[in-house]
Design a protein around this motif. Structure first.
Motif, PDB file in Angstrom:
ATOM      1  N   GLU A 157       0.828  -1.205   0.000  1.00  0.00           N
ATOM      2  CA  GLU A 157       0.000   0.000   0.000  1.00  0.00           C
ATOM      3  C   GLU A 157       0.867   1.262   0.000  1.00  0.00           C
ATOM      4  OE1 GLU A 157      -3.526   1.573  -0.487  1.00  0.00           O
ATOM      5  OE2 GLU A 157      -3.576  -0.474   0.295  1.00  0.00           O
TER       6      GLU A 157
ATOM      7  N   ARG B 117       1.338   4.056  -3.080  1.00  0.00           N
ATOM      8  CA  ARG B 117       0.974   5.458  -2.878  1.00  0.00           C
ATOM      9  C   ARG B 117       2.189   6.387  -2.879  1.00  0.00           C
ATOM     10  NH1 ARG B 117      -4.131   6.540  -0.325  1.00  0.00           N
ATOM     11  NH2 ARG B 117      -5.463   4.694  -0.364  1.00  0.00           N
TER      12      ARG B 117
ATOM     13  N   LEU C 268       4.445   6.902  -0.744  1.00  0.00           N
ATOM     14  CA  LEU C 268       4.592   7.633   0.500  1.00  0.00           C
ATOM     15  C   LEU C 268       6.031   7.596   1.015  1.00  0.00           C
ATOM     16  CD1 LEU C 268       1.335   6.514   2.334  1.00  0.00           C
ATOM     17  CD2 LEU C 268       1.722   8.592   1.005  1.00  0.00           C
TER      18      LEU C 268
END
Length: 342
Positions: A223, A227, A229
């Motif tokens: 995840e 994304r 991040l």
């Protein structure tokens, strides 16, 4: 069980794979990464049942009320290879039969070594005694440890927009209120807490819960990578602060970010997951209740591989996890890719 003491000072650090378990994987393309780590590292991840900082409404909605025992609901030993090209995660069932070493109580009195369930070590002596107990059971030195409570877990997952989980069968637990139909689900912080806490889904009990925790950890890693991040240093530091809270942690954010940066491009096949092998149950005469006894021979073989910094899954192999796992018998080490949602 063998004993081995850690001669090195114990500091707290969290590699990217550990932060992925709470939806907060660290790393930044602008941070200086190490070219080569000098030695392997063992980190003990402890998820405690402390819930004082979540609201009454959250306790009701996510079935997280009740009286906390001050124990560890989650215990995972995370091994980083010396070259930081492999991460191995071993689940340690909280109801394992443990031999808690002698320690000094806050009142200054010594308590002799004694049998107990593994999660009681935290209740008796906090993180330090838990580390000593795990070291005595595995024969490994624990170099770092991290603690995450309900609040920090929930907030960290929400910070990254939730985590997608998947299941081929219905997952329903009366105790946590979790009820997931077959398929994919995006879970927020509170729902994720239900997911990783549930242990009444089937007869696999804590072994099934550990498998779901490891699935969640791996999906969190995917995840955060998807994304992107990992590419914003300010976001990285904010996520670290959310995860760690305001308590004493004993390391610098820069050190933490460096460790994560060294792992940020780790491929799926370089992550491994397994559980300490269970051989039976502890004798009732110990007076510690229903507790799981490790298979000493298989456990020694497993932790010897970790001590020698060897992979748990053979090269070219890609075993599949049994879902749900069996409580007794051999546990199989699998690559992270085996836990990915398809």
């Amino acid at each position: 069980m063998t004993t081995k003491r850690n001669p090195l000072p114990r500091r707290l650090a969290i590699p990217s794979i550990v932060l992925a378990a709470t939806g907060a994987l660290l790393g930044s393309s602008t941070l200086p990464a190490r070219e080569h780590a000098p030695r392997a590292m063992n980190i003990l991840l402890m998820g405690t049942d402390e819930r004082d900082t979540i609201s009454a409404d959250e306790k009701h909605e996510f079935h997280a009320g009740g009286q906390a025992c001050g124990c560890t609901d989650v215990l995972m030993l995370v091994h980083l290879s010396a070259r930081r090209d492999r991460v191995s995660v071993i689940g340690l069932p909280r109801d394992s039969w443990a031999h808690i070493p002698q320690y000094r109580r806050p009142d200054g009195k010594q308590r002799k070594a004694h049998p107990a369930k593994l999660n009681a070590a935290y209740q008796e002596g906090g993180a330090e005694l838990t580390v000593k107990t795990v070291e005595s059971m595995t024969g490994l030195s624990v170099d770092r440890f991290v603690q995450v409570d309900f609040r920090r877990f929930m907030d960290s997952v929400d910070e990254v927009g939730g985590v997608e989980v998947c299941t081929p069968r219905r997952l329903k637990d009366f105790a946590t209120g979790m009820d997931l139909k077959p398929g994919k689900h995006r879970l927020g912080g509170g729902q994720s807490l239900q997911y990783v806490r549930s242990r009444h889904v089937d007869t696999s009990a804590d072994l099934g819960r550990i498998q779901r925790q490891q699935r969640f950890l791996f999906q969190s890693l995917l995840e955060v990578q998807a994304r992107k991040l990992l590419d914003d240093p300010r976001r990285t530091l904010h996520l670290v602060g959310t995860l760690l809270g305001g308590g004493r942690q004993g390391f610098s954010l820069h050190e933490l970010a460096q460790e994560a940066a060294a792992l940020r491009r780790l491929p799926d096949a370089a992550t491994e997951f397994t559980t300490a092998p269970i051989g039976g149950f502890a004798p009732a005469s110990l007076g510690i209740g229903s507790a799981l006894a490790w298979d000493d021979r298989k456990a020694d073989a497993l932790f010897t591989k970790v001590r020698k910094d060897q992979p748990l899954v053979a090269k070219g192999k890609n075993p599949r996890p049994k879902d749900p796992p069996t409580v007794l018998g051999s546990t199989v080490a699998v690559r992270g890719s085996a836990y990915a949602c398809r």
